[in-house]
Design an enzyme around this catalytic site. Structure first.
Site, mmCIF file in Angstrom:
data_model
loop_
_atom_site.group_PDB
_atom_site.id
_atom_site.type_symbol
_atom_site.label_atom_id
_atom_site.label_comp_id
_atom_site.label_asym_id
_atom_site.label_seq_id
_atom_site.Cartn_x
_atom_site.Cartn_y
_atom_site.Cartn_z
ATOM 1 N N ASP A 169 0.595 4.144 -2.017
ATOM 2 C CA ASP A 169 0.073 2.966 -1.326
ATOM 3 C C ASP A 169 -0.505 3.267 0.053
ATOM 4 O OD1 ASP A 169 1.202 1.700 -3.483
ATOM 5 O OD2 ASP A 169 2.402 0.284 -2.307
ATOM 6 N N ASP A 170 -1.389 2.357 0.478
ATOM 7 C CA ASP A 170 -1.828 2.170 1.865
ATOM 8 C C ASP A 170 -2.995 3.044 2.305
ATOM 9 O OD1 ASP A 170 0.223 0.373 1.902
ATOM 10 O OD2 ASP A 170 1.457 1.428 3.369
ATOM 11 N N HIS B 79 -4.656 -3.510 -2.835
ATOM 12 C CA HIS B 79 -3.479 -3.692 -1.973
ATOM 13 C C HIS B 79 -3.811 -4.564 -0.760
ATOM 14 C CE1 HIS B 79 0.613 -2.729 -1.078
ATOM 15 N NE2 HIS B 79 0.394 -1.879 -0.091
ATOM 16 N N HIS C 81 -3.199 -5.801 4.709
ATOM 17 C CA HIS C 81 -1.793 -5.446 4.501
ATOM 18 C C HIS C 81 -0.860 -6.395 5.261
ATOM 19 C CE1 HIS C 81 1.832 -2.864 4.012
ATOM 20 N NE2 HIS C 81 1.155 -2.338 2.991
ATOM 21 N N HIS D 229 3.785 6.670 -0.393
ATOM 22 C CA HIS D 229 2.714 6.236 0.516
ATOM 23 C C HIS D 229 1.893 7.421 1.010
ATOM 24 C CE1 HIS D 229 5.721 2.991 0.690
ATOM 25 N NE2 HIS D 229 4.707 2.187 0.989
#
Length: 281
Positions: free
Chosen positions: A98-99, A149, A153, A243
């Site tokens: 993620d991210d 995503h 965020h 991540h």
């Protein structure tokens, strides 16, 4: 055959061979210098060489990198997914990251995944994607799956218009940069009740959570803790959370090879989340 005829045939043969080699090495409309600025839809037989920042032909001429569409089976559309029960309890597991895309970290993780012949699923944040489009193109070109995503965020509660903007704006940029369409959505922080998951489900996206976390956002943990968390908790059909962005992820980079090797030693095979969903009983 006269000398002139023979020379003409030689010239025709040389031109034909040169044209064939050029067509196999560089997609139409792409120069080696300009390739990184082209959408993935125009990159046919070329992959990025991250060390040189150039386009090199690494794929056989018969292989064509298409614009992927990451759809989900009907049973998972508009649903929240934590794990999958695979057919015959096959030892498959999905790494989700993620991210990103994120400078340096994503590049290092892509190198590790490539060296180990592992495909993962990356959930992109719109702002990070906007800042690092070339990394995104490499992820797609190397066969990784992609999920949405959100743009900022954010964790906070949102009205429908804000949630729509967060998801649709990111989806539009994913398509603009890479040509990818995806029905995979992960809410930041795993928050399911702030309006994002509800909007994603209205789009018939699958809301992809996780069944096992590396806990790599723990600021005090050492990389070996991430490794232990995954290797001790792994089960067939699990989705692992890691991540590559959102902060300094050098510890995740350090842990990743050990996680991959440890899971392989346990007999696991790595699949993307779309592949995993298709294997559900």
């Amino acid at each position: 055959m006269t000398d002139n005829s023979f020379k003409r045939q030689q010239i025709i043969s040389i031109v034909a061979i040169a044209s064939s080699v050029t067509a196999c090495s560089i997609a139409p409309g792409i120069s080696p210098q300009s390739g990184l600025n082209q959408p993935i839809s125009k990159i046919h037989t070329a992959l990025q060489d991250p060390a040189k920042g150039q386009i090199n032909a690494h794929l056989p001429p018969s292989v064509k990198v298409e614009n992927p569409t990451f759809t989900v089976p009907d049973k998972f559309q508009g649903k929240t997914v934590y794990k999958v029960q695979p057919n015959n309890n096959e030892k498959v597991i999905a790494l989700s990251i993620d991210d990103g895309p994120w400078p340096k970290t994503t590049l290092e993780m892509l190198d590790i995944l490539k060296q180990n012949d592992v495909k993962a699923t990356f959930f992109w944040v719109g702002q990070a994607l906007e800042a690092n489009p070339d990394l995104a193109k490499r992820e797609v070109a190397e066969g990784h799956a992609i999920g949405n995503h959100t743009w900022h965020h954010w964790y906070r509660r949102m009205d429908e218009a804000t949630a729509k903007s967060e998801i649709d704006r990111t989806a539009d940029l994913i398509y603009k940069i890479t040509g990818v369409k995806t029905s995979l959505f992960r809410p930041p922080g795993g928050f399911l009740n702030n309006g994002l998951a509800a909007y994603a489900k209205s789009r018939k996206d699958a809301v992809i959570m996780w069944s096992l976390t590396s806990a790599d956002t723990d600021p005090h943990a050492k990389p070996q803790a991430f490794v232990n968390n995954v290797l001790k908790g792994a089960k067939p059909g699990f989705i692992v959370l890691m991540h590559d962005g959102g902060g300094d992820r050098h510890r995740t980079v350090e842990a990743l090879p050990q996680i991959i090797n440890g899971l392989k030693q346990q007999g696991y095979r790595f699949v993307t989340i779309p592949e995993l969903l298709k294997m559900a009983q």
